[in-house]
Design an enzyme around this catalytic site. Sequence first.
Site, short mmCIF file in Angstrom:
data_model
loop_
_atom_site.label_atom_id
_atom_site.label_comp_id
_atom_site.label_asym_id
_atom_site.label_seq_id
_atom_site.Cartn_x
_atom_site.Cartn_y
_atom_site.Cartn_z
CG HIS A 1 -1.93 0.95 1.40
ND1 HIS A 1 -1.70 2.24 1.79
CD2 HIS A 1 -3.26 0.85 1.20
CE1 HIS A 1 -2.85 2.89 1.83
NE2 HIS A 1 -3.82 2.07 1.47
CG ASP B 1 0.52 -2.47 6.01
OD1 ASP B 1 -0.43 -2.63 6.79
OD2 ASP B 1 0.44 -1.82 4.95
CD GLN C 1 -6.87 -4.56 4.12
OE1 GLN C 1 -7.80 -5.25 4.56
NE2 GLN C 1 -7.07 -3.30 3.76
CE LYS D 1 -7.25 -0.10 6.36
NZ LYS D 1 -8.01 0.28 5.16
CB CYS E 1 -3.65 3.34 -1.51
SG CYS E 1 -4.75 4.68 -1.16
#
Lengths: 87, 412
Positions: free
Chosen positions: B122, B199, B202, B225, B371
């Site tokens: 991202h 990261d 997700q 999220k 993104c």
Amino acid sequence: MLEEYIAKIEKLCGAKNDYVILLKYSSKNEAIEKILGNVDKIELKTGVMKKARHRGKEIRIFTTGKLIIKDAADEDEVKSILEELLS
Amino acid sequence: MIDLERIRGDFPILDRIVNGHKLVYFDNAATTQKPIQVINAIVDYYKFHNSNVHRGVHTLSQEATELYESAHEEAAKFIGAEGLEEIVFVKNTTEAINLVAYSLGMWSLEPGDEVVITAMDHHSNIVPWHLMSELKGFKLRIVRVKQDGTLDLEDLADKVSSKTRIVAVPHVSNVLGVVNDVKSIAKIAHEVDALILVDGAQSVPHMPIDVRDLDIDFLAFSGHKMLGPTGIGVLYGRRDILGSMRPFLGGGDMISEVHSDVETGKCTITYNAPPWRFEAGTPNIAGAVGLAEAIRYLRNIGMENVLLHERDLVEYTLRRMEELGKTHVYGPRDPGKRLGVVSFNVEGLDSHETAMMLDSYGIMVRSGLHCAQPLHETLSIQTTTRASFYIYNTREEVDRFIEALKEIEMVA
Ligand SMILES: Cc1ncc(COP(=O)(O)O)c(C=O)c1O
């Protein structure tokens, strides 16, 4: 006149010169009717989307009150097309 | 198994009618909906406990502090961290990554050093490192993505070297849902004494995570999220590493002492211990309260169950998408290799047209680059339409999505 019908004009993410136009909810049906009456050519009509062409540009008209104008030079050109379509 | 009916009953927004249809919310990779428990926790905080945290001696300040600090503890437990010292509250994943990039970049990275990122990332795991590399003169190495959308681990192993100081990778791709083997990547990074930042935007919302088991040094994720409110996110940092890092932002609460000399203009400052060293100024207390409630909600369901439910939905969606003649799905076909994200294009339509038509059917999906422009360039795709799932989505909603796509294909 644009203020009467247009809530927002935005460049679409990842598309070089395509713009999305959000019509004001309260006047969207009137706006869509005017646009459909003023475009040079309607190429396809379906329940959810109409494909049209105006000044050589592809235009998509969604019943939800959104438009896409493809391959416009800049926001000013989008505005001038909208002025014509909404007059 | 999860009790879908009960879960759906907790989300007031799912009763909405949008464009004449019952809402189908398939934009969960962008942000998730909020259960009534989270909404109530925030309202309750403002109604009964609102105050500023830390160093207040009155009752409300103590209550707010207790709620705020216990939210750190909840987040720590959720990802297997040792305790609140390892949990820094930030705005979102983006700020968490910037914190590490700026703190380590400013004070520890030099020309000759290298930071390894990936073409799957991202923009929030690309831009901060790029900015810092311009400032400090270190080099970025970018790991390739294979044509099936998986990360090229051989390329990663080649690019990680004795010059590597940080390896920063996504756990799960926000475009393809591909799950990266971060445990193996951590091993590769640690062999050359580099740090690894994951990261987790997700992954943390969708699967069980144990930072000790993964053996990672930093993990970044966003509350919004994972059923929490916007404006609150988490940076996990290994205790000893955070303890050795300089602050990113300066201000109140991140110091233990400040002395200034009006004659010389010199300030002598002692920084607070982590996590507070990295939380300058009044934090998002209500956001933290909401996040803690979201974590409790997910823990009650069980993250194994969340994962199983999403795998089932993805498997079902991929299978049903095979019925479509003009729709191309990106990423690995094996549902075992991906989480609840399905990106696709319908021949003859651009991604935005597809998304706007789905919107007419009351189905919310995202379109564009998500993104992640380098990944789209790698796969030679201009943009994609993305459906992404969460715990409240159902097979019946997938059926509506497929039926809508069948009608859309006829227009294309
Ligand atoms: C993989 C990944 N990383 C980072 C982010 C940035 O998250 P936020 O906008 O909450 O900072 C996202 C958001 O979509 C994401 O999907």
